[in-house]
Design a protein around this motif. Structure first.
Motif, PDB file in Angstrom:
ATOM      1  N   LYS A  11      -1.636   7.682  11.792  1.00  0.00           N
ATOM      2  CA  LYS A  11      -1.350   6.355  11.229  1.00  0.00           C
ATOM      3  C   LYS A  11      -1.529   6.392   9.711  1.00  0.00           C
ATOM      4  O   LYS A  11      -0.725   5.809   8.972  1.00  0.00           O
ATOM      5  N   LEU A  15       1.436   5.579   7.052  1.00  0.00           N
ATOM      6  CA  LEU A  15       1.322   4.516   6.057  1.00  0.00           C
ATOM      7  C   LEU A  15       1.379   5.074   4.640  1.00  0.00           C
ATOM      8  O   LEU A  15       1.921   4.430   3.731  1.00  0.00           O
ATOM      9  N   SER A  16       0.846   6.271   4.447  1.00  0.00           N
ATOM     10  CA  SER A  16       0.930   6.911   3.127  1.00  0.00           C
ATOM     11  C   SER A  16       2.381   7.204   2.768  1.00  0.00           C
ATOM     12  O   SER A  16       2.815   6.982   1.627  1.00  0.00           O
ATOM     13  N   THR A  18       5.125   5.644   4.018  1.00  0.00           N
ATOM     14  CA  THR A  18       5.871   4.401   3.778  1.00  0.00           C
ATOM     15  C   THR A  18       5.517   3.810   2.416  1.00  0.00           C
ATOM     16  O   THR A  18       6.389   3.272   1.723  1.00  0.00           O
ATOM     17  N   THR A  19       4.251   3.914   2.043  1.00  0.00           N
ATOM     18  CA  THR A  19       3.823   3.382   0.749  1.00  0.00           C
ATOM     19  C   THR A  19       4.463   4.146  -0.404  1.00  0.00           C
ATOM     20  O   THR A  19       4.983   3.539  -1.351  1.00  0.00           O
ATOM     21  N   LEU A 187       2.201  -1.660   1.429  1.00  0.00           N
ATOM     22  CA  LEU A 187       2.276  -0.421   2.222  1.00  0.00           C
ATOM     23  C   LEU A 187       3.711  -0.004   2.554  1.00  0.00           C
ATOM     24  O   LEU A 187       3.926   1.021   3.205  1.00  0.00           O
ATOM     25  N   VAL A 189       5.770  -1.435   4.569  1.00  0.00           N
ATOM     26  CA  VAL A 189       6.172  -1.742   5.944  1.00  0.00           C
ATOM     27  C   VAL A 189       7.324  -2.735   5.966  1.00  0.00           C
ATOM     28  O   VAL A 189       8.277  -2.593   6.756  1.00  0.00           O
TER      29      VAL A 189
END
Length: 326
Positions: A11, A15-16, A18-19, A187, A189
Motif C-alpha cells: 500500500k 501510494l508513493s 500515485t503521489t 496522494l 488518488v
C-alpha cells in the motif's frame, strides 16, 4: 514477516507511486501554461478569468460551491452574447486567497476583477447554487450595473439558516468528505480515479461534453487547493447566508429562478440520503427566491437534479437567449 506487514508495505509503495505521478503531472501541466483565459492580480494573488463571444450584454457566471461549471456552458453562451467566467480563488487556474471565503469577500473580488478585465456593464448575472448568494449581493451593491439575474437552483437564507437535523448532518458529511479529498488529491488518488472515468461513472451526463472541457474541470478537482477551498466555503456558508440577508429587495430587476426537479436524482445510494427533507427545504427556498424582485418568474428544469448545468444546460442557455433578445 506476516501478511499484514506485506499488505501495508505494498500500500505504501502504491501510494508513493500515485503521489509521485500526480505531482509530476501537476508540474508538467503548470509548465504548459494551457490556461484558456488570463490571470489578473487582485493584490497578492491572481485570479483566472475567461471571456468569450461578443454582444451588448455580458453574462457573468458565479459558480456553485466547488464548481467551475462555466466551462460546460461558455461555448454555447458565446454564440448568443459575451460571457465572462472566472475561477473563484482556490479553484481552477486561480491562486488561493488568504481572505475569508464568504460572499462579502467574493463580491468584492468579482467587482474588482470585472473592472480590471475591462468588462463594462450591463451584466446578466447568473449564480448557480452557492453562486446565487454572491450575485444577489453583487446586485444589491451595484444595481446600476445589473440588467437581469438568473438563479440556477439557488439558495435562500430562510431555508439554509434553519436546516433540519438530517440536512445539517448531510452538510457535515460533505464537509468531512472535502477534508478527506484534500488527502486524496495530495496522494494522487483523485487524479487516478479521474483518469479511470470515475467522474463520468458518478455523473454519466458528463459524457455529452468534449474531453477537452471535461479535462479543464477535472484539472481543478485533482489539486488539494480545490478541496480546501470547498471546505472553506462550506464552513463559511452560514456567514454568507447572514451577509446576503441585506439583499432581500432587488426592486424590479428581472429575475429568473431555475428550479430543478429534485436535489438528488434517484440512485442506489438514495436510501441513505434525506431526499424528501432536502426537497422540502428547497420548496421554501424557491418560494423565497421569487420574492426578491417584483419582476421575477420561475423556469422548471424537469429532468434535472441540483446540477442543472450538467443535466439540462439547454434550459440555462434558453433563459439567457430570451433575456438577450428582449
Amino acid at each position: 514477516m506476516n501478511n499484514n506487514f506485506i499488505f501495508d508495505h505494498y500500500k505504501l509503495i502504491l501510494l508513493s507511486l500515485t503521489t509521485i505521478y500526480h505531482w509530476l503531472m501537476t508540474y508538467w501541466e503548470n509548465k504548459q501554461q494551457l490556461l484558456p483565459g488570463k490571470l489578473i492580480d487582485l493584490g497578492g494573488y491572481k485570479v483566472h478569468c475567461y471571456i468569450k463571444g461578443m454582444g451588448s450584454h455580458t453574462v457573468v457566471i458565479d459558480h456553485s460551491l466547488g464548481g467551475i461549471e462555466g466551462y460546460f456552458l461558455i461555448n454555447e453562451i458565446a454564440k448568443i452574447t459575451q460571457v465572462f467566467i472566472y475561477d473563484r480563488p482556490g479553484y481552477g487556474w486561480s491562486d488561493s486567497s488568504p481572505k475569508k471565503r464568504c460572499s462579502q469577500e467574493i463580491v468584492r473580488e468579482l467587482d474588482q476583477l470585472l473592472e480590471k478585465a475591462g468588462i463594462s456593464p450591463p451584466y446578466i448575472l447568473m449564480g448557480d447554487s452557492f453562486g446565487s448568494y454572491n450575485i444577489r449581493l453583487y446586485a444589491h451593491y451595484f444595481p446600476e450595473k445589473v440588467s437581469s439575474i438568473i438563479l440556477t437552483d439557488g439558495l435562500h437564507e430562510k431555508g439554509m439558516l434553519s436546516l433540519p437535523l438530517s440536512v445539517k448532518l448531510l452538510k457535515l458529511f460533505f464537509f468531512s468528505g472535502f477534508l478527506m479529498s484534500i488527502c486524496g488529491s495530495i496522494l494522487g488518488v483523485i487524479r487516478i480515479l479521474g483518469n479511470l472515468g470515475i467522474f463520468e461513472l458518478i455523473k454519466p451526463q458528463l459524457r455529452k461534453f468534449s474531453i477537452e472541457i471535461r479535462m479543464r474541470v477535472k484539472r481543478s478537482f485533482y489539486r488539494p487547493k480545490h478541496w480546501l477551498t470547498m471546505a472553506r466555503e462550506i464552513w463559511n456558508l452560514e456567514i454568507s447566508a447572514t451577509q446576503v440577508r441585506k439583499a432581500d429587495n432587488l426592486g424590479d430587476i428581472p429575475l429568473i429562478s431555475i428550479k430543478s426537479k429534485t436535489f438528488f436524482k434517484p440512485s442506489l445510494f438514495g436510501f441513505f440520503l434525506p431526499i424528501k427533507t432536502t426537497n422540502n427545504v428547497r420548496e421554501i427556498i424557491h418560494e423565497e427566491l421569487l420574492k426578491l424582485s417584483s419582476n421575477s418568474r420561475q423556469v422548471l428544469a424537469n429532468n434535472s437534479s441540483h446540477f442543472v448545468w450538467i443535466d439540462e444546460p439547454e434550459v440555462m442557455i434558453n433563459v439567457i437567449r430570451d433575456l438577450v433578445n428582449q
